[in-house]
Design a protein around this motif. Structure first.
Motif, PDB file in Angstrom:
ATOM      1  N   HIS A  98     -15.882  16.677   9.040  1.00 41.58           N
ATOM      2  CA  HIS A  98     -16.589  15.668   9.822  1.00 41.58           C
ATOM      3  C   HIS A  98     -18.050  16.085  10.031  1.00 41.58           C
ATOM      4  O   HIS A  98     -18.917  15.232  10.211  1.00 41.58           O
ATOM      5  CB  HIS A  98     -15.876  15.478  11.163  1.00 41.58           C
ATOM      6  CG  HIS A  98     -16.461  14.407  12.014  1.00 41.58           C
ATOM      7  ND1 HIS A  98     -16.381  13.064  11.701  1.00 41.58           N
ATOM      8  CD2 HIS A  98     -17.159  14.485  13.173  1.00 41.58           C
ATOM      9  CE1 HIS A  98     -16.991  12.356  12.623  1.00 41.58           C
ATOM     10  NE2 HIS A  98     -17.464  13.192  13.534  1.00 41.58           N
ATOM     11  N   THR A 101     -20.149  15.192   6.198  1.00 38.91           N
ATOM     12  CA  THR A 101     -19.713  14.068   5.368  1.00 38.91           C
ATOM     13  C   THR A 101     -20.742  13.759   4.283  1.00 38.91           C
ATOM     14  O   THR A 101     -20.426  13.075   3.311  1.00 38.91           O
ATOM     15  CB  THR A 101     -19.459  12.807   6.223  1.00 38.91           C
ATOM     16  OG1 THR A 101     -20.617  12.536   7.004  1.00 38.91           O
ATOM     17  CG2 THR A 101     -18.241  13.001   7.117  1.00 38.91           C
ATOM     18  N   ALA A 128      -5.281  16.086  13.301  1.00 37.66           N
ATOM     19  CA  ALA A 128      -6.031  14.935  13.801  1.00 37.66           C
ATOM     20  C   ALA A 128      -6.575  15.277  15.185  1.00 37.66           C
ATOM     21  O   ALA A 128      -5.891  15.902  15.992  1.00 37.66           O
ATOM     22  CB  ALA A 128      -5.132  13.710  13.858  1.00 37.66           C
ATOM     23  N   GLY A 129      -7.791  14.898  15.420  1.00 34.83           N
ATOM     24  CA  GLY A 129      -8.415  15.178  16.702  1.00 34.83           C
ATOM     25  C   GLY A 129      -9.185  16.482  16.744  1.00 34.83           C
ATOM     26  O   GLY A 129      -9.936  16.716  17.682  1.00 34.83           O
ATOM     27  N   ALA A 133     -12.046  17.505  11.839  1.00 33.35           N
ATOM     28  CA  ALA A 133     -11.186  16.569  11.115  1.00 33.35           C
ATOM     29  C   ALA A 133     -11.944  15.315  10.689  1.00 33.35           C
ATOM     30  O   ALA A 133     -12.780  14.784  11.426  1.00 33.35           O
ATOM     31  CB  ALA A 133      -9.993  16.167  11.989  1.00 33.35           C
ATOM     32  N   LEU A 134     -11.642  14.859   9.489  1.00 33.46           N
ATOM     33  CA  LEU A 134     -12.210  13.605   9.007  1.00 33.46           C
ATOM     34  C   LEU A 134     -11.539  12.442   9.717  1.00 33.46           C
ATOM     35  O   LEU A 134     -10.364  12.524  10.075  1.00 33.46           O
ATOM     36  CB  LEU A 134     -12.019  13.496   7.497  1.00 33.46           C
ATOM     37  CG  LEU A 134     -12.770  14.556   6.693  1.00 33.46           C
ATOM     38  CD1 LEU A 134     -12.291  14.574   5.251  1.00 33.46           C
ATOM     39  CD2 LEU A 134     -14.270  14.328   6.764  1.00 33.46           C
ATOM     40  N   THR A 135     -12.295  11.381   9.918  1.00 35.44           N
ATOM     41  CA  THR A 135     -11.778  10.214  10.636  1.00 35.44           C
ATOM     42  C   THR A 135     -11.893   8.978   9.743  1.00 35.44           C
ATOM     43  O   THR A 135     -12.580   8.991   8.723  1.00 35.44           O
ATOM     44  CB  THR A 135     -12.578   9.973  11.927  1.00 35.44           C
ATOM     45  OG1 THR A 135     -13.916   9.595  11.573  1.00 35.44           O
ATOM     46  CG2 THR A 135     -12.601  11.216  12.814  1.00 35.44           C
ATOM     47  N   GLU A 136     -11.230   7.911  10.171  1.00 35.19           N
ATOM     48  CA  GLU A 136     -11.338   6.639   9.455  1.00 35.19           C
ATOM     49  C   GLU A 136     -12.798   6.200   9.363  1.00 35.19           C
ATOM     50  O   GLU A 136     -13.222   5.644   8.352  1.00 35.19           O
ATOM     51  CB  GLU A 136     -10.520   5.553  10.165  1.00 35.19           C
ATOM     52  CG  GLU A 136      -9.029   5.719  10.044  1.00 35.19           C
ATOM     53  CD  GLU A 136      -8.493   5.361   8.665  1.00 35.19           C
ATOM     54  OE1 GLU A 136      -9.047   4.459   8.012  1.00 35.19           O
ATOM     55  OE2 GLU A 136      -7.506   5.994   8.255  1.00 35.19           O
ATOM     56  N   ASP A 138     -15.298   7.988   8.906  1.00 34.86           N
ATOM     57  CA  ASP A 138     -16.003   8.768   7.884  1.00 34.86           C
ATOM     58  C   ASP A 138     -15.813   8.208   6.477  1.00 34.86           C
ATOM     59  O   ASP A 138     -16.603   8.513   5.576  1.00 34.86           O
ATOM     60  CB  ASP A 138     -15.506  10.228   7.886  1.00 34.86           C
ATOM     61  CG  ASP A 138     -15.857  10.981   9.145  1.00 34.86           C
ATOM     62  OD1 ASP A 138     -16.920  10.687   9.740  1.00 34.86           O
ATOM     63  OD2 ASP A 138     -15.067  11.859   9.538  1.00 34.86           O
TER      64      ASP A 138
END
Length: 186
Positions: A98, A101, A128-129, A133-136, A138
């Motif tokens: 994250h 990116t 997650a969290g 961590a990569l997120t939607e 991203d």
């Protein structure tokens, strides 16, 4: 020592079993010395050099036990090792999170500023969290990064200075790695 003992043991079995073992080692560079570089270049068919990219990205994710960055310690060792390999297999392996990116900047840094042309950049695997961590959210950025990379690779190819990015090594007839297909691993 464990690596050296394992390789020595396997080499002692090669003739008896009519086999030739190919070894790969992955290193973060912290324990590389002239002696270890010579050994790796003599015994390892492939070397994976773990660097997350630009100094600030790498040092954020990979501080030393003292809490200082590792970039300035490992990059010269990686360059020494690759130069001494004489064309034998290696690749730089980074991780994007994250925090980076914009990972093409890390790849371009490795290629343009550091002189490495065998590259891989993997997405982080984390809970997650987790902050890294990569997120939607991203995903659109990451899709754009992969598109930017593909276009840049075409530009480099046309200019006669290609780089290899291992995620783009696709051969529909033979797969990405014939050794893995034949041996059944991977």
């Amino acid at each position: 020592d464990t690596v050296k003992k394992t390789v020595e043991y396997a080499r002692s079995l090669e003739k008896e079993h009519d086999k030739v073992f190919r070894f790969t080692i992955t290193t973060n560079g912290m324990l590389l010395s002239d002696e270890n570089i010579d050994y790796i270049n003599r015994e390892m068919s492939n070397v994976v050099l773990s660097l997350d990219g630009r100094r600030e990205v790498n040092d954020h994710m990979r501080p030393t036990v003292n809490g200082k960055g590792s970039y300035d310690v490992i990059v010269p060792k990686f360059q020494q090792l690759v130069k001494a390999r004489g064309g034998k297999g290696y690749y730089m392996r980074g991780t994007f999170t994250h925090y980076n990116t914009d990972f093409t900047n890390d790849l371009f840094h490795m290629a343009d500023d550091l002189g490495f042309d065998e590259l891989s950049m993997e997405p982080v695997v984390s809970k997650a969290g987790s902050p890294e961590a990569l997120t939607e959210a991203d995903l659109p950025i990451l899709f754009d990064q992969y598109e930017l990379l593909a276009k840049d690779m075409l530009r480099r190819e046309k200019a006669g200075h290609p780089i290899t990015f291992y995620h783009y090594m696709i051969d529909l007839a033979h797969g990405p790695c014939i050794y893995k297909r034949i041996s059944g691993c991977g």
